[in-house]
Scaffold this motif. Structure first.
Motif, PDB file in Angstrom:
ATOM      1  N   ASP A   1      48.546 -10.277 -14.058  1.00 52.43           N
ATOM      2  CA  ASP A   1      47.952  -9.896 -12.778  1.00 52.43           C
ATOM      3  C   ASP A   1      48.853  -8.953 -11.993  1.00 52.43           C
ATOM      4  OD1 ASP A   1      45.482 -10.981 -12.916  1.00 52.43           O
ATOM      5  OD2 ASP A   1      45.858 -12.654 -11.561  1.00 52.43           O
ATOM      6  N   TYR A   2      50.162  -9.088 -12.145  1.00 48.80           N
ATOM      7  CA  TYR A   2      51.070  -8.148 -11.493  1.00 48.80           C
ATOM      8  C   TYR A   2      50.825  -6.737 -12.021  1.00 48.80           C
ATOM      9  CZ  TYR A   2      55.307  -5.729 -10.070  1.00 48.80           C
ATOM     10  OH  TYR A   2      56.177  -4.818  -9.534  1.00 48.80           O
ATOM     11  N   ARG A  56      48.173  -5.579 -13.654  1.00 51.68           N
ATOM     12  CA  ARG A  56      46.819  -5.142 -13.284  1.00 51.68           C
ATOM     13  C   ARG A  56      46.800  -4.572 -11.874  1.00 51.68           C
ATOM     14  NH1 ARG A  56      43.660  -9.381 -12.313  1.00 51.68           N
ATOM     15  NH2 ARG A  56      41.849  -8.009 -12.075  1.00 51.68           N
ATOM     16  N   SER A  57      47.440  -5.263 -10.950  1.00 49.65           N
ATOM     17  CA  SER A  57      47.430  -4.843  -9.558  1.00 49.65           C
ATOM     18  C   SER A  57      48.163  -3.522  -9.365  1.00 49.65           C
ATOM     19  CB  SER A  57      48.061  -5.928  -8.685  1.00 49.65           C
ATOM     20  OG  SER A  57      47.360  -7.146  -8.794  1.00 49.65           O
ATOM     21  N   CYS A  81      42.515  -6.869  -5.863  1.00 48.01           N
ATOM     22  CA  CYS A  81      42.195  -7.171  -7.256  1.00 48.01           C
ATOM     23  C   CYS A  81      41.860  -8.650  -7.396  1.00 48.01           C
ATOM     24  CB  CYS A  81      43.369  -6.831  -8.174  1.00 48.01           C
ATOM     25  SG  CYS A  81      43.747  -5.068  -8.248  1.00 48.01           S
ATOM     26  N   PRO A 109      41.952 -12.164  -8.845  1.00 40.10           N
ATOM     27  CA  PRO A 109      42.877 -12.867  -9.744  1.00 40.10           C
ATOM     28  C   PRO A 109      42.142 -13.324 -11.004  1.00 40.10           C
ATOM     29  CG  PRO A 109      42.214 -14.309  -7.958  1.00 40.10           C
ATOM     30  CD  PRO A 109      41.629 -12.963  -7.642  1.00 40.10           C
ATOM     31  N   SER A 122      47.392 -11.988  -8.059  1.00 38.70           N
ATOM     32  CA  SER A 122      47.144 -10.557  -7.984  1.00 38.70           C
ATOM     33  C   SER A 122      47.343 -10.054  -6.561  1.00 38.70           C
ATOM     34  CB  SER A 122      45.721 -10.246  -8.467  1.00 38.70           C
ATOM     35  OG  SER A 122      44.770 -10.948  -7.675  1.00 38.70           O
ATOM     36  N   ARG A 123      47.084  -8.751  -6.339  1.00 42.98           N
ATOM     37  CA  ARG A 123      47.261  -8.173  -5.007  1.00 42.98           C
ATOM     38  C   ARG A 123      45.991  -8.361  -4.190  1.00 42.98           C
ATOM     39  NH1 ARG A 123      48.635  -2.852  -6.018  1.00 42.98           N
ATOM     40  NH2 ARG A 123      46.438  -2.328  -6.152  1.00 42.98           N
TER      41      ARG A 123
END
Length: 871
Positions: free
Chosen positions: A366-367, A369-370, A378, A380, A407-408
Motif C-alpha cells: 500500500d505504501y 501503491r500510494s 487510495c 487500502p 495507504s494514503r
C-alpha cells in the motif's frame, strides 16, 4: 741425347702453399666449431631463460587461479557472503549467528616481518616506470608498501607459506609466487559515476556517485560523464585523453578508480530482490523478457495502482494475494544470520505469524501503491486469511480479524455517538431515538497531498459493518475545519438529507468531523446500533466509493467502557453540546483494532486527540526523536511521497508502519527502524536487514545498459554496475598503518545531498567512520568483521543515530552501497628460483601479472572468468 732440364725433389714453395691451405681450413673448421659451440651455449641459455620466464609466468598465473578458486568456493558454498579488498567472508546456509563465519584470503598472506635477503617479501605496490612513474596499485608518488608473503613451490609440486622454507636437496625449491586481489566494487566506476548535485536521476541511480568529491571540479565530472555516454572507458587511463588537466588526476587517483565494477544484487536466499514498484515499465527486462520480480498486482501492466478496481484480487500466480504471500513467506522464515523471523519479531498474542507477515506485506504494497498513484486518496487493500493464504477477494465481508493495508488517505482519529434523550415523534406516536455517529478525520502533513475538499453538499458515507453485512446511510457534512492547535472544539452545524451547507477544505495537519444521523433502538437508556450483537467497523467513503478509512466499533457483548468501543450508548453520558464520551487513537494509522482506541470523557472533535504521541512499553521500540527508547515520540514516519512518483530508495521502507495489529492492540508510532539497535533487541533480526529483500526501481537513462542489472535466465537480477562496496579496509594491510580506501566512500555519502548541504563535513566524517567500522554509541556489531548488509550503515556513528529524522541520511546511500563485489583485480608476481648445492636460492626469472576476474552473470551464475590486462 740431351739431359732433362730439371732433376731432383719438388719445389719447396708449392709444399708451403698446401700447408697454408690446410692450416687455414683447420682454423676455419675450428671457428665453425667454436661458433656452433657458442650458438649452442647461447641457445641453451636462451632456452633456459625462456623456460625460467615461462615458469615465472605460470607461477604468477597461479595467484590468479587461487583467487578464482576462492570465489567459486564461496559462491557454491552458500548464498551468504561478503567481500572486501583481499578477503571473502561467508556463512553456512541457514546460519543462526553471524559469528559463525568462514574466511578465504584473496592474498598469499601477511608477512612475518623478519624475512630478509632473498627471502624478503615482495612489495606488490612497486613503482611502475611509465610516463608518470607512480606505484602500481595505489598510484602514489611515494611507495605505500603492500608486502605479502611468498608461497614457495617445491619440485614435487608441494607448496609452503613458511617465509623461511625448508631446504631439501632431494626436493629442491623451484619457484615462488605472491598475490593480492582488490575488490573493484570498492572503487568508483568511471563509466557510471557522475555527481550528486543537479542530478535528475533517481536517488538510487549509480550516476549519483560524486566525482567532484574526488576531482574537485564538476566540469571534470561532466566531461567524464558525457564521454562515457558516447563510448565506455576500457580502463581509467582512457579518461586521461579527455582533458590534459584531468590526466594527472586520473593517475594520482588510480587507487580509487575503475572502469568495470559489478556487485551482486540478490536477497539473503540468493534470489532476485523484489523491486518496489507496481509498474512493469519500471521493473526492466530479463534477457528481453519482462521481469516478474516486482509488486505485480495489477490487472493490466502499468495501470494506476491507486484504484482497487485496477488490482488483480484473485488467488492466482500473480496479483495481490500472490505478492502478499510471497513477501509473507520471506517474513515468516528465519532470517539467515539471526535465527528468528520478522514475524516472530513483531509477534503479538492471539495473532498468527502469517497474520503478522500479511499485515507487514500489505503495508509495504500500500505504501508503494500510494506513492505511484495519481490519486490523492487510495483505497487500502483489505482481505482475510483462507485459511493461511491471503485472499483479497473477501473484501467487503470483513470481520475484526480482517487485514487492512495502510495507504494514503485521511485517517479516522476519533469516533463518538450521541443519542437524543427523547424519542422522535411521528403523528403523535413515539418512534425511534435519533442517534448521531461522528467520525473525526485527520490529514497528516507530508502525505503528498495539499488539500482535500470536504464540501457540505457532498454526500459521504459512514458505513457501519456488522458480521460481514453492511448498513449504509448517506449523510452530508458541513462546517469548517480547524488546525490541531485550535483550543476550542470545532463548531459544526450538522444537517441531514443532503441539504446545502458551507464547504470546508481539509488541509495537511488539520482535523474535520463527519456525522451520520440515524434513527434506531427503542430504549433511550441503551440503544444498540445497528444491533449490538456482532463485531463491526465504521468505514468512511466519499461519494465515488473510495474508502478513506476503517475503524472498529464494537465487539460482542460489550458496552461503552474504558476497555473498548461498543455502540451501546447511555444517553446520560451525552449532551447536545458534545461534552461527552468519545473514543480516540494515539497513532492515526494504528486504529484497526478495538484496543487501539482509548475511552475519553472529554470531546476533542476537530482537534488533536488527547492520547496523541503517548509512549508505550513495547518490543521492538517506538520511533523517537532522539533514537533512545522511552523518550519523546517522532511523527517523522507519518509520511507519503507522491502522488504520481515512484520509490526513490529502498530506505523509504523506513516510513512503513510496523505497529498495526489485527488481533490485539497495535504499537503506535512505530515504523521500520533504520537506526542503531538497542542492546535489548539484538537477539532479533534488525529492521535494516529487511532492506536486503527489496530494491528501488532504477530510472531509465541514456546508455542504460551500463546501469541496468546484469541478468541470467534463471535468477533474474544478479548484479548492478557502479555500486560502492562499503567494506573498504584492505586485508591483510590492517596494521602499521591500516590501508583504507576512503575516497569512494566520500563520493558515496555526498549522495546524501540534503545532509551535505547543511554539513559539508558529513561525507568525510561518514567515510572515516564507515572505513573504520566505528559504531554509534548504541550501535551493534552482530559478529561479522565486515558489513554484511548495506542497511548495517544504520549502526555506524554519525549516520542514523540522531533519532527518527536521521534515517533520511540513508536514502539513496544504501541503494548505492554494496557488501559483495563481482569484479576483482589481481596483482600477482611469480619468480623462478634455482637452489644451489649449498642450499642457497638464486633468482632466475620474474613475471608480474595484473588480471581482472569477473563472476560472469551473463552466462552462468556460478561461472568465474578471468582475463589478463597486463604483464
Amino acid at each position: 741425347m740431351k739431359s732433362p732440364l730439371f732433376t731432383g725433389s719438388p719445389c719447396p714453395d708449392k709444399r708451403s702453399a698446401v700447408l697454408i691451405v690446410v692450416l687455414a681450413f683447420l682454423v676455419f673448421l675450428c671457428l665453425i666449431i667454436i661458433s656452433l659451440t657458442l650458438v649452442l651455449q647461447t641457445e641453451s641459455q636462451a632456452a633456459h631463460y625462456y623456460a625460467a620466464r615461462n615458469s615465472a609466468d605460470l607461477l604468477a598465473q597461479q595467484g590468479v587461479e587461487y583467487v578464482r578458486a576462492a570465489l567459486v568456493t564461496a559462491e557454491q558454498s552458500t548464498n551468504n557472503w561478503a567481500t572486501a579488498p583481499g578477503v571473502i567472508y561467508y556463512w553456512p546456509t541457514n546460519t543462526t549467528t553471524l559469528t559463525s563465519y568462514n574466511s578465504i584470503s584473496l592474498s598469499s598472506g601477511p608477512t612475518n616481518g623478519t624475512a630478509s635477503g632473498i627471502y624478503a617479501p615482495p612489495d606488490l605496490n612497486r613503482v611502475v616506470y611509465s610516463e608518470d612513474s607512480l606505484t602500481a596499485i595505489t598510484g602514489a608518488t611515494t611507495t605505500n608498501e603492500m608486502s605479502v608473503g611468498w608461497i614457495y613451490v617445491y619440485q614435487n609440486g608441494n607448496e609452503t607459506t613458511n617465509q623461511s622454507p625448508t631446504i631439501s636437496t632431494a626436493n629442491p625449491i623451484i619457484g615462488r609466487f605472491a598475490y593480492w586481489a582488490d575488490d573493484e566494487s570498492s572503487r568508483i566506476n568511471l563509466n557510471t559515476a557522475y555527481q550528486a548535485a543537479n542530478n535528475t536521476n533517481s536517488l538510487n541511480h549509480p550516476s549519483r556517485i560524486d566525482l567532484p568529491s574526488l576531482f574537485g571540479s564538476s566540469s571534470f565530472a561532466q566531461e567524464i560523464y558525457t564521454n562515457a555516454l558516447v563510448a565506455c572507458f576500457n580502463s581509467p587511463d582512457d579518461a586521461r585523453r579527455i582533458d590534459p588537466n584531468l590526466a594527472p588526476m586520473i593517475s594520482t587517483n588510480r587507487f580509487s578508480l575503475t572502469h568495470d565494477s559489478y556487485s551482486q544484487n540478490l536477497n539473503p536466499w540468493g534470489l532476485p530482490k523484489i523491486i518496489l514498484t507496481t509498474q512493469q515499465r519500471l521493473a526492466g527486462t530479463n534477457n528481453g523478457v519482462a521481469n516478474t520480480n516486482f509488486l505485480n498486482i495489477l490487472n493490466t501492466p502499468n495501470l494506476d495502482p491507486g484504484p482497487i478496481g485496477n488490482c488483480n484480487l484473485n488467488i492466482t500466480t500473480t496479483g495481490v494475494p500472490a505478492v502478499v504471500n510471497l513477501i509473507s513467506d520471506y517474513l515468516t522464515n528465519n532470517w539467515p544470520g539471526y535465527g528468528t523471523s520478522f514475524a516472530q519479531k513483531y509477534a503479538v498474542a492471539n495473532q498468527t505469524a502469517t497474520q503478522t507477515a500479511n499485515q507487514m506485506a500489505l503495508n509495504i504494497i500500500d505504501y508503494v501503491r500510494s506513492v505511484e498513484s495519481t490519486n490523492l486518496v487510495c483505497d487500502p487493500i483489505r482481505g482475510n486469511l483462507t485459511p493461511t493464504l491471503f485472499d483479497q477477494s473477501a473484501a467487503g465481508t470483513e470481520s475484526l480479524s480482517s487485514i487492512f493495508g495502510t495507504s494514503r488517505h485521511p485517517l479516522i482519529t476519533e469516533v463518538g455517538c450521541w443519542i437524543e434523550p427523547t424519542p422522535t415523534y411521528v403523528n403523535g406516536a413515539a418512534k425511534d431515538y435519533r442517534t448521531y455517529i461522528s467520525a473525526e478525520l485527520y490529514l497528516p502533513t507530508g502525505y503528498g497531498t495539499n488539500n482535500i475538499s470536504v464540501p457540505g453538499n457532498q454526500v459521504y458515507y459512514l458505513e457501519v459493518q456488522e458480521g460481514g453485512l453492511s448498513d449504509e446511510i448517506q449523510i452530508a457534512a458541513t462546517g469548517t475545519v480547524t488546525s490541531p492547535t485550535t483550543a476550542t472544539s470545532l463548531p459544526i452545524a450538522w444537517v441531514s438529507g443532503g441539504a446545502a451547507a458551507t464547504s470546508g477544505v481539509l488541509s495537511p495537519g488539520q482535523f474535520c468531523v463527519v456525522t451520520l444521523e440515524y434513527e434506531g433502538g427503542g430504549n433511550p437508556a441503551s440503544v444498540n446500533f445497528p444491533s449490538g450483537q456482532y463485531p463491526g467497523r465504521v468505514s468512511f467513503k466519499d461519494s465515488g466509493g473510495v474508502l478513506w478509512d476503517v475503524a472498529p466499533i464494537g465487539f460482542p457483548g460489550g458496552t461503552v467502557s474504558d476497555t473498548g468501543l461498543e455502540l451501546v450508548i447511555n444517553s446520560a453520558q451525552w449532551s447536545a453540546t458534545y461534552n461527552g464520551f468519545v473514543m480516540e487513537v494515539n497513532d492515526p494509522r494504528v486504529n484497526k483494532n478495538k484496543t487501539d482506541w482509548t475511552s475519553e470523557h472529554k470531546d476533542t472533535m476537530g482537534n488533536q486527540p488527547l492520547p496523541w504521541l503517548t509512549t508505550t512499553n513495547t518490543t521492538p521500540p517506538q520511533d523517537t526523536v532522539s533514537g533512545i527508547p522511552g523518550t519523546a515520540l517522532s511523527t517523522n514516519s507519518l509520511y507519503f511521497p507522491g502522488p504520481a512518483t515512484n520509490v526513490q530508495s529502498v530506505a523509504d521502507l523506513g516510513y512503513v508502519t510496523t505497529g498495526v495489529n489485527i488481533a490485539t492492540n497495535g504499537v503506535p508510532w512505530r515504523s521500520v527502524r533504520l537506526q542503531p539497535t538497542p542492546v535489548a533487541y539484538r537477539t532479533l533480526p534488525p529492521d535494516w536487514a529487511l532492506l536486503d529483500l527489496f530494491q528501488a526501481p532504477l530510472s531509465s537513462t541514456n546508455h542504460s545498459d551500463l546501469y541496468q542489472p546484469e541478468t541470467t535466465s534463471s535468477n533474474g537480477l544478479v548484479s548492478l554496475a557502479g555500486l560502492v562496496n562499503i567494506n573498504s579496509s584492505l586485508y591483510p594491510f590492517t596494521n602499521n598503518p591500516a590501508i583504507v580506501r576512503t575516497a569512494p566512500l566520500v563520493a558515496l555519502f555526498t549522495t546524501a545531498t540534503n545532509v551535505t548541504a547543511t554539513n559539508p563535513a558529513f561525507p568525510g566524517i561518514a567515510a572515516t567512520n564507515v572505513g573504520s567500522i566505528t559504531l554509534a554509541a548504541n550501535g551493534t556489531n552482530y559478529g561479522a568483521p565486515v558489513f554484511v548488509s548495506p542497511g548495517e550503515l544504520a549502526e555506524v556513528q554519525g549516520l542514523a543515530d540522531g533519532g527518527e529524522a536521521t534515517e533520511s541520511n540513508l536514502r539513496g546511500v544504501v541503494d548505492l552501497a554494496a557488501v559483495r563485489g563481482s569484479t576483482f583485480r589481481v596483482f600477482s608476481i611469480g619468480q623462478t628460483l634455482k637452489q644451489t648445492p649449498a642450499g642457497a636460492l638464486v633468482l632466475q626469472a620474474e613475471q608480474y601479472k595484473e588480471a581482472i576476474i569477473l563472476q560472469d552473470s551473463r552466462t552462468r551464475h556460478d561461472t568465474v572468468l578471468w582475463k589478463n590486462i597486463s604483464q
